[in-house]
Design a protein around this motif. Structure first.
Motif, mmCIF file in Angstrom:
data_model
loop_
_atom_site.group_PDB
_atom_site.id
_atom_site.type_symbol
_atom_site.label_atom_id
_atom_site.label_comp_id
_atom_site.label_asym_id
_atom_site.label_seq_id
_atom_site.Cartn_x
_atom_site.Cartn_y
_atom_site.Cartn_z
ATOM 1 N N GLN A 19 11.014 -12.070 -17.089
ATOM 2 C CA GLN A 19 10.463 -11.339 -18.100
ATOM 3 C C GLN A 19 10.706 -9.821 -17.688
ATOM 4 O O GLN A 19 10.887 -8.951 -18.635
ATOM 5 N N ILE A 20 10.525 -9.370 -16.334
ATOM 6 C CA ILE A 20 10.352 -8.007 -15.850
ATOM 7 C C ILE A 20 11.679 -8.044 -15.286
ATOM 8 O O ILE A 20 11.890 -7.088 -14.796
ATOM 9 N N ASN A 21 12.723 -8.737 -15.373
ATOM 10 C CA ASN A 21 14.063 -8.484 -14.808
ATOM 11 C C ASN A 21 14.174 -8.073 -13.173
ATOM 12 O O ASN A 21 14.647 -7.533 -12.631
ATOM 13 N N ALA A 22 13.156 -9.075 -12.599
ATOM 14 C CA ALA A 22 13.128 -8.789 -11.264
ATOM 15 C C ALA A 22 14.285 -9.248 -10.308
ATOM 16 O O ALA A 22 15.065 -10.078 -10.854
ATOM 17 N N GLN A 23 14.562 -8.649 -9.359
ATOM 18 C CA GLN A 23 15.719 -8.913 -8.442
ATOM 19 C C GLN A 23 15.273 -9.958 -7.329
ATOM 20 O O GLN A 23 15.793 -10.587 -6.653
ATOM 21 N N LYS A 24 13.868 -9.548 -6.796
ATOM 22 C CA LYS A 24 13.082 -9.993 -5.627
ATOM 23 C C LYS A 24 11.987 -10.515 -5.734
ATOM 24 O O LYS A 24 11.267 -9.823 -6.347
ATOM 25 N N ILE A 25 11.691 -11.826 -5.283
ATOM 26 C CA ILE A 25 10.067 -12.115 -5.389
ATOM 27 C C ILE A 25 9.847 -12.346 -3.962
ATOM 28 O O ILE A 25 10.527 -12.722 -3.035
ATOM 29 N N ILE A 26 8.516 -11.742 -3.487
ATOM 30 C CA ILE A 26 7.983 -11.701 -2.103
ATOM 31 C C ILE A 26 6.761 -12.732 -2.478
ATOM 32 O O ILE A 26 5.859 -12.143 -3.128
ATOM 33 N N LEU A 27 6.637 -13.859 -1.706
ATOM 34 C CA LEU A 27 5.494 -14.579 -1.689
ATOM 35 C C LEU A 27 4.733 -14.091 -0.423
ATOM 36 O O LEU A 27 5.161 -14.042 0.655
ATOM 37 N N TYR A 62 -0.941 -10.593 9.901
ATOM 38 C CA TYR A 62 -2.022 -11.420 10.614
ATOM 39 C C TYR A 62 -3.397 -10.829 10.155
ATOM 40 O O TYR A 62 -4.318 -11.398 10.630
ATOM 41 N N SER A 63 -3.578 -10.079 9.120
ATOM 42 C CA SER A 63 -4.983 -9.546 8.767
ATOM 43 C C SER A 63 -4.748 -9.299 7.111
ATOM 44 O O SER A 63 -3.656 -8.702 6.816
ATOM 45 N N PRO A 64 -5.884 -9.372 6.501
ATOM 46 C CA PRO A 64 -5.952 -9.378 5.167
ATOM 47 C C PRO A 64 -5.696 -7.837 4.911
ATOM 48 O O PRO A 64 -5.236 -7.495 3.820
ATOM 49 N N ASP A 65 -6.089 -6.765 5.985
ATOM 50 C CA ASP A 65 -5.900 -5.620 5.649
ATOM 51 C C ASP A 65 -4.551 -5.139 5.566
ATOM 52 O O ASP A 65 -4.014 -4.329 4.685
ATOM 53 N N GLU A 66 -3.697 -5.889 6.470
ATOM 54 C CA GLU A 66 -2.057 -5.725 6.522
ATOM 55 C C GLU A 66 -1.328 -6.152 4.984
ATOM 56 O O GLU A 66 -0.829 -5.510 4.381
ATOM 57 N N ASP A 67 -2.004 -7.456 4.748
ATOM 58 C CA ASP A 67 -1.727 -7.904 3.238
ATOM 59 C C ASP A 67 -2.079 -6.904 2.196
ATOM 60 O O ASP A 67 -1.079 -6.781 1.337
ATOM 61 N N ALA A 69 -2.405 -3.465 2.335
ATOM 62 C CA ALA A 69 -1.405 -2.442 2.367
ATOM 63 C C ALA A 69 -0.106 -2.749 2.192
ATOM 64 O O ALA A 69 0.345 -2.008 1.079
ATOM 65 N N PHE A 70 0.447 -3.836 2.484
ATOM 66 C CA PHE A 70 1.786 -4.090 1.816
ATOM 67 C C PHE A 70 1.871 -4.439 0.316
ATOM 68 O O PHE A 70 2.799 -3.973 -0.293
ATOM 69 N N MET A 71 0.896 -5.367 -0.046
ATOM 70 C CA MET A 71 1.005 -5.693 -1.509
ATOM 71 C C MET A 71 0.493 -4.629 -2.571
ATOM 72 O O MET A 71 1.148 -4.150 -3.552
ATOM 73 N N VAL A 88 -6.200 -6.823 -5.173
ATOM 74 C CA VAL A 88 -4.760 -6.256 -4.736
ATOM 75 C C VAL A 88 -4.010 -5.949 -6.042
ATOM 76 O O VAL A 88 -3.675 -4.853 -6.213
ATOM 77 N N TYR A 89 -4.458 -6.617 -7.354
ATOM 78 C CA TYR A 89 -3.915 -6.430 -8.590
ATOM 79 C C TYR A 89 -4.590 -5.044 -9.016
ATOM 80 O O TYR A 89 -3.669 -4.117 -9.373
ATOM 81 N N ASP A 90 -5.801 -4.831 -8.885
ATOM 82 C CA ASP A 90 -6.422 -3.342 -9.107
ATOM 83 C C ASP A 90 -6.022 -2.397 -8.439
ATOM 84 O O ASP A 90 -5.763 -1.245 -8.721
ATOM 85 N N VAL A 91 -5.798 -2.429 -6.878
ATOM 86 C CA VAL A 91 -5.291 -1.664 -6.150
ATOM 87 C C VAL A 91 -3.920 -1.072 -6.510
ATOM 88 O O VAL A 91 -3.559 0.308 -6.547
ATOM 89 N N SER A 92 -3.047 -2.080 -6.744
ATOM 90 C CA SER A 92 -1.654 -1.547 -6.888
ATOM 91 C C SER A 92 -1.642 -0.976 -8.370
ATOM 92 O O SER A 92 -0.877 -0.126 -8.667
#
Length: 100
Positions: A19-27, A62-67, A69-71, A88-92
């Motif tokens: 739907q959003i024409n994504a090229q890459k998905i990161i789990l 290795y930590s939720p903080d890193e997750d 920040a990345f997400m 994460v959704y709200d921060v993004s």
């Protein structure tokens, strides 16, 4: 308990990506949640299925903080089960100037 939780399926993920024409998905899976072999196997299998249609990667910090920040830099976030995904959704969205 955290109430009813819905794990995102292959169909949920690929349908939204299309739907959003994504090229890459990161789990994203945190180390604290994937110590058990079934969770690792599920994510590995899911990534393999997704790779039939999209580039797919598996990010694991290795930590939720890193997750977080990345997400927080993701352009699109799919909400999975649990409160962390809501944060994460709200921060993004906040970083992108979307009203939360």
């Amino acid at each position: 308990g955290g109430g009813a939780r819905k794990i995102l399926s292959y169909h949920d993920i690929t349908e939204k990506a299309a739907q959003i024409n994504a090229q890459k998905i990161i789990l994203v899976g945190g180390k604290s949640h994937i110590k058990n072999g079934r969770s690792q196997e599920y994510l590995r299998s899911l990534c393999e299925l997704i790779q039939d249609h999209f580039k797919c990667e598996w990010y694991c910090a290795y930590s939720p903080d890193e997750d977080l920040a990345f997400m927080s830099h993701a352009k699109h976030i799919m909400r999975g089960p649990g409160g962390f995904c809501e944060i994460v959704y709200d921060v993004s969205n906040y970083r992108q100037g979307v009203e939360v």
